[in-house]
Scaffold this motif. Structure first.
Motif, PDB file in Angstrom:
ATOM      1  N   TYR A 131       7.475  20.198   6.276  1.00 38.92           N
ATOM      2  CA  TYR A 131       8.579  19.274   5.981  1.00 38.92           C
ATOM      3  C   TYR A 131       8.604  18.116   6.986  1.00 38.92           C
ATOM      4  O   TYR A 131       8.748  16.949   6.606  1.00 38.92           O
ATOM      5  CB  TYR A 131       9.905  20.034   6.001  1.00 38.92           C
ATOM      6  CG  TYR A 131      11.091  19.190   5.622  1.00 38.92           C
ATOM      7  CD1 TYR A 131      11.551  19.172   4.312  1.00 38.92           C
ATOM      8  CD2 TYR A 131      11.751  18.414   6.562  1.00 38.92           C
ATOM      9  CE1 TYR A 131      12.646  18.396   3.952  1.00 38.92           C
ATOM     10  CE2 TYR A 131      12.836  17.628   6.217  1.00 38.92           C
ATOM     11  CZ  TYR A 131      13.282  17.634   4.907  1.00 38.92           C
ATOM     12  OH  TYR A 131      14.356  16.845   4.562  1.00 38.92           O
ATOM     13  N   GLU A 132       8.465  18.443   8.264  1.00 37.72           N
ATOM     14  CA  GLU A 132       8.540  17.413   9.295  1.00 37.72           C
ATOM     15  C   GLU A 132       7.387  16.425   9.191  1.00 37.72           C
ATOM     16  O   GLU A 132       7.555  15.216   9.413  1.00 37.72           O
ATOM     17  CB  GLU A 132       8.576  18.052  10.687  1.00 37.72           C
ATOM     18  CG  GLU A 132       9.822  18.870  10.969  1.00 37.72           C
ATOM     19  CD  GLU A 132      11.105  18.051  10.918  1.00 37.72           C
ATOM     20  OE1 GLU A 132      11.033  16.814  10.872  1.00 37.72           O
ATOM     21  OE2 GLU A 132      12.172  18.660  10.911  1.00 37.72           O
ATOM     22  N   ALA A 135       8.205  14.162   6.329  1.00 35.10           N
ATOM     23  CA  ALA A 135       9.276  13.240   6.703  1.00 35.10           C
ATOM     24  C   ALA A 135       8.752  12.122   7.605  1.00 35.10           C
ATOM     25  O   ALA A 135       9.133  10.953   7.450  1.00 35.10           O
ATOM     26  CB  ALA A 135      10.395  14.005   7.413  1.00 35.10           C
ATOM     27  N   ARG A 190      10.251  17.135  -0.686  1.00 34.45           N
ATOM     28  CA  ARG A 190      11.588  16.991  -0.113  1.00 34.45           C
ATOM     29  C   ARG A 190      11.575  16.137   1.143  1.00 34.45           C
ATOM     30  O   ARG A 190      12.427  15.260   1.341  1.00 34.45           O
ATOM     31  CB  ARG A 190      12.162  18.374   0.207  1.00 34.45           C
ATOM     32  CG  ARG A 190      12.633  19.151  -1.019  1.00 34.45           C
ATOM     33  CD  ARG A 190      13.128  20.521  -0.595  1.00 34.45           C
ATOM     34  NE  ARG A 190      13.737  21.245  -1.716  1.00 34.45           N
ATOM     35  CZ  ARG A 190      14.109  22.519  -1.662  1.00 34.45           C
ATOM     36  NH1 ARG A 190      13.937  23.212  -0.540  1.00 34.45           N
ATOM     37  NH2 ARG A 190      14.659  23.101  -2.706  1.00 34.45           N
ATOM     38  N   GLY A 191      10.615  16.388   2.009  1.00 39.73           N
ATOM     39  CA  GLY A 191      10.550  15.618   3.242  1.00 39.73           C
ATOM     40  C   GLY A 191      10.190  14.171   2.999  1.00 39.73           C
ATOM     41  O   GLY A 191      10.754  13.265   3.626  1.00 39.73           O
ATOM     42  N   GLY A 194      12.974  12.003   0.749  1.00 37.83           N
ATOM     43  CA  GLY A 194      14.181  11.711   1.498  1.00 37.83           C
ATOM     44  C   GLY A 194      15.476  12.133   0.851  1.00 37.83           C
ATOM     45  O   GLY A 194      16.547  11.910   1.408  1.00 37.83           O
ATOM     46  N   ARG A 197      17.826  14.489   2.907  1.00 36.35           N
ATOM     47  CA  ARG A 197      18.577  13.881   3.995  1.00 36.35           C
ATOM     48  C   ARG A 197      19.847  13.222   3.466  1.00 36.35           C
ATOM     49  O   ARG A 197      20.896  13.287   4.092  1.00 36.35           O
ATOM     50  CB  ARG A 197      17.720  12.819   4.692  1.00 36.35           C
ATOM     51  CG  ARG A 197      16.448  13.369   5.300  1.00 36.35           C
ATOM     52  CD  ARG A 197      16.744  14.461   6.310  1.00 36.35           C
ATOM     53  NE  ARG A 197      15.543  14.830   7.034  1.00 36.35           N
ATOM     54  CZ  ARG A 197      15.438  15.900   7.796  1.00 36.35           C
ATOM     55  NH1 ARG A 197      16.452  16.718   7.915  1.00 36.35           N
ATOM     56  NH2 ARG A 197      14.324  16.181   8.416  1.00 36.35           N
ATOM     57  N   GLY A 202      17.842  19.883   3.910  1.00 37.54           N
ATOM     58  CA  GLY A 202      16.501  19.731   4.463  1.00 37.54           C
ATOM     59  C   GLY A 202      16.083  20.946   5.238  1.00 37.54           C
ATOM     60  O   GLY A 202      16.894  21.741   5.684  1.00 37.54           O
ATOM     61  N   GLY A 206      14.163  16.611  11.505  1.00 40.35           N
ATOM     62  CA  GLY A 206      13.698  15.234  11.351  1.00 40.35           C
ATOM     63  C   GLY A 206      13.574  14.522  12.680  1.00 40.35           C
ATOM     64  O   GLY A 206      13.879  15.049  13.733  1.00 40.35           O
ATOM     65  N   ARG A 210      15.417   8.709  11.126  1.00 40.62           N
ATOM     66  CA  ARG A 210      15.536   9.244   9.766  1.00 40.62           C
ATOM     67  C   ARG A 210      16.993   9.526   9.415  1.00 40.62           C
ATOM     68  O   ARG A 210      17.364   9.672   8.266  1.00 40.62           O
ATOM     69  CB  ARG A 210      14.699  10.524   9.658  1.00 40.62           C
ATOM     70  CG  ARG A 210      14.529  11.035   8.232  1.00 40.62           C
ATOM     71  CD  ARG A 210      13.794   9.995   7.392  1.00 40.62           C
ATOM     72  NE  ARG A 210      13.690  10.422   6.020  1.00 40.62           N
ATOM     73  CZ  ARG A 210      12.641  11.041   5.519  1.00 40.62           C
ATOM     74  NH1 ARG A 210      11.613  11.301   6.275  1.00 40.62           N
ATOM     75  NH2 ARG A 210      12.615  11.388   4.252  1.00 40.62           N
TER      76      ARG A 210
END
Length: 785
Positions: A131-132, A135, A190-191, A194, A197, A202, A206, A210
């Protein structure tokens, strides 16, 4: 990242203090956008209206020729309505890259963070890391857009199954397991997009700026658009007479349901992807982009809300390579009628009008496609006027190649590195115990460590560069003068001389993009050329057993190294990205404890006796076919899916799991077949009532902190035709400290995790004793009526 830095960056993001100036007077160009004065009075520019109303309004203003020229990736725009050209094709597989024409590095932003290739981050088995990374790539993507160097629609992730180790694009995937591919799809989308967020959710925290996403949901709330590809059953690029443009994947309904389709279903239903890409290949005789049953299913069954693009030149391939239609107009008509919305290519622009004139296509088909395209563009804010006055306006060059993103790339390379062999605890090395170090091999001083779909890295370095701070005396020899292909033994003499003089030898070999790449599949799974001879020769003359480091994605037969006592350790780093060499050095010298696990099975060379084009996952003993991937393969292996060592040891304790589940009241029928009782999952009315938790404790027994990847597998009762040997039903990466325990919990839905597809593609849940397996622990859960 330290909390003070995160707090400071968050404040900067929320109040826009990073630049000190409004975006409108920043010293770099704006992206192109619609609805600027005097064109902002149209209804499709009115942000108070719904997305659907705005899309319909825009369609109503277009002529038929204008509509047709908006159905290709390089859309020409409509100047009379103030709509600029738009390039739909941008790429962001493991960092922003210019494989697509939508991205350029010829501007104010000259580079982008190059994260490890997806196969490496897949080996981390870490959802929050995925995810990170997505993002962070999303932040850089939006920055590229804001300075006019990219679009907002990016064609990633690749969520195909790495079914055969010879596939050149397997490196772009998370490996061979559909559950892992599905989980990665969800986290990446998802990351990157956006939406989480904006909704306050999430999977991770992040990075800094962000936080701006929380300011306003806008009209649709998409920061960027991600695209799950390649739909579906795509994993042959060029093998013999078969290539991706003409290959017909013959796939059973059983394999489609529980292998090839699950990642796409999750990408749409859980990830909320705004794009799906249909693939080049045919599936059972029909080109994927012409499969109405598959394309319509995304919307009618899975609730897809986005656009469907063809892969590039896939529409022309229907006529020119598959020979599926008799005219070019038919190829255009059949794809648009099937549910495709935009073509990457020019066939639609060239032959769309004549297809309508010949009665093969209706304007309503075009309007439907445009509605889906415009809806995504509206959600992205392209029709909201100057983006300098909207969401995400502050992202710019200062948000690309940041120290935070580089640190994340390093962490990803650390977590994805897999230790496969470590005889007598040879690793980690002690700095003060080594007088001289030799780095040998064609990948030891190679800058191309990112794999395919790599842009221009921020600050690329090699393995040799990274080891400079770990030894006062360090030497290097390439060994193979022509690099990875290693077609001659020229260079061996220098390598042997360097090896004899050094106290410790690290040999870096394996694959690069000369061996596996888009449109390039392998014909064998041995090390290229004379690499094996180089490794054995160096091992024979070195003072101590050597450390073998392997690059590349597809498995290689290294049984010779596994069984050679002169090779103490084997480390797989895949394609670790721009900072991967540093991660390797930290692991070899014990600054970081390895915890990655193999995301694919490593087979012996005899595996390539199988036709790469055989799509069957299940074994067939009648023709000597052993099946594919750990779920079905019954032959010999070099290393198993999930293999990976640590510098410490772990023990598992099962804290809680049920012993028995009852289907009573959830179904009206139980069927008898193949000597076992079973229920069809689609006839179970209350699957939610069957959900249970499996709680596990992980104890670190050694003298070093480290992460442990916990893999929870299941096995069905006894034997049932077509059932997996075992299948992954949950995974988690758990950090532990020395001599302490940490806990993790898995939520198991029997309808989803303990079922599999029968020969007709219907998922069945067997009655009887299901075995849950984690490490050496086995636990029986009995499912009864």
């Amino acid at each position: 990242m330290e909390w003070r830095s995160l707090f400071f960056l968050t404040i900067i993001a929320l109040f826009g203090f990073t630049t000190g100036f409004p975006q409108s007077i920043l010293p770099y160009p704006h992206p192109q956008f619609a609805c600027k004065p005097p064109y902002n009075s149209y209804q499709f520019c009115n942000i108070t209206l719904s997305v659907a109303a705005r899309a319909q309004s825009l369609i109503s203003h277009l002529t038929l020729p204008e509509k047709i020229h908006l159905l290709i990736d390089n859309a020409t725009g409509v100047p009379r309505l103030g709509i600029p050209p738009y390039k739909w094709w941008s790429e962001s597989l493991h960092g922003i890259n210019d494989n697509g024409p939508g991205v350029t590095f010829n501007g104010i932003i000259p580079s982008a963070t190059s994260f490890p290739q997806v196969i490496v981050t897949g080996a981390s088995f870490n959802r929050s890391l995925w995810y990170e990374i997505a993002a962070a790539i999303g932040v850089e993507a939006r920055a590229f857009f804001n300075v006019g160097q990219a679009g907002l629609t990016f064609w990633a992730p690749n969520i195909n199954i790495f079914r055969d180790p010879r596939w050149g694009r397997g490196q772009e995937t998370t490996g061979e397991d559909p559950l892992v591919a599905a989980a990665y799809a969800v986290e990446f989308v998802r990351g990157f997009q956006g939406e989480d967020r904006l909704a306050g959710g999430g999977s991770g925290d992040g990075f800094g700026r962000r936080r701006e996403l929380a300011e306003n949901s806008g009209n649709g709330g998409l920061m960027l658009s991600a695209c799950c590809k390649h739909y579906s059953a795509y994993d042959v690029d060029k093998w013999g007479i078969h290539n991706r443009y003409n290959f017909d994947a013959v796939v059973t309904e059983q394999d489609m349901e529980d292998t090839y389709q699950p990642p796409f279903k999750s990408c749409i239903q859980q990830g909320k992807a705004s794009c799906v890409m249909c693939s080049y290949n045919s599936i059972n005789g029909v080109p994927a982009c012409a499969r109405e049953d598959l394309l319509r299913r995304t919307r009618e069954e899975w609730g897809f809300n986005g656009y469907i693009t063809s892969d590039c030149e896939a529409v022309s391939a229907i006529y020119e390579h598959h020979n599926f239609t008799t005219t070019r107009e038919d190829a255009v008509a059949i794809t648009l009628k099937a549910g495709m919305d935009i073509e990457c290519g020019n066939y639609t622009a060239l032959y769309g009008l004549s297809a309508i004139q010949q009665g093969k296509l209706e304007e309503g088909d075009i309007d439907r496609a445009l509605f889906n395209l415009f809806s995504v563009q509206i959600r992205l804010g392209i029709f909201n006027g100057d983006p300098a006055n909207g969401l995400f306006r502050n992202f710019g060059p200062q948000d690309v190649c940041t120290s935070e993103h580089k640190a994340l790339a390093l962490e990803a390379a650390r977590q994805g590195t897999v230790l496969l062999k470590n005889e007598n605890k040879f690793l980690p090395l002690k700095r003060n115990g080594i007088s001289s170090l030799a780095l040998i091999g064609p990948m030891a001083n190679n800058h191309t460590m990112g794999g395919d779909y790599t842009g221009i890295p921020c600050s690329p370095s090699t393995v040799f560069d990274a080891f400079q701070s770990y030894s006062k005396k360090i030497s290097y020899a390439i060994g193979c003068l022509d690099g990875v292909p290693c077609k001659t033994r020229a260079g061996f003499a220098e390598a042997l001389s360097v090896a004899r003089e050094a106290d410790t030898v690290i040999l870096v070999a394996g694959l690069d993009t000369t061996q596996e790449y888009e449109e390039v599949d392998r014909y064998h799974i041995r090390l290229p050329g004379f690499q094996k001879d180089l490794i054995e020769a160096v091992a024979a003359v070195s003072k101590r057993p050597l450390v073998l480091v392997l690059t590349g994605a597809g498995s290689v037969d290294v049984s010779f190294a596994k069984n050679n006592p002169r090779i103490a350790s084997i480390v797989w780093i895949g394609y670790p990205g721009e900072i991967g060499g540093k991660a390797l050095a930290e692991i070899i010298f014990g600054d970081y404890n390895p915890g990655g696990r193999l995301p694919v099975t490593w087979y012996p060379s005899s595996f390539t006796n199988l036709l790469m084009t055989d799509m069957n996952m299940r074994p067939d003993l009648s023709r000597g076919y052993p099946g594919r991937t750990y779920r079905f393969y019954i032959g010999e292996t070099i290393y198993e899916f999930g293999d990976g060592l640590s510098y410490t040891t772990f023990t598992y304790t099962l804290l809680s799991a049920p012993n028995k589940l009852s289907l009573l009241g959830t179904t009206t029928d139980v069927y008898v077949g193949d000597e076992r009782n079973y229920a069809y999952v689609d006839e179970l009315r209350y699957c939610d009532t069957l959900v249970f938790n499996v709680q596990i404790s992980v104890t670190n027994n050694g003298g070093m902190d480290g992460s442990n990847v916990v893999l929870l597998f299941s096995r069905v009762p006894n034997f049932f035709k077509g059932a997996p040997r075992k299948q992954l039903i949950g995974f988690d990466r758990v950090h532990t400290t020395t001599c302490k325990a940490a806990e993790t919990n898995f939520v198991v839905n029997p309808c989803e995790h303990l079922s599999f597809a029968d020969e007709y593609g219907r998922r069945i849940l067997l009655l009887g004793n299901h075995t849950l397996m984690v490490g050496d622990i086995e636990h029986i859960v009995s499912i009864e009526v």
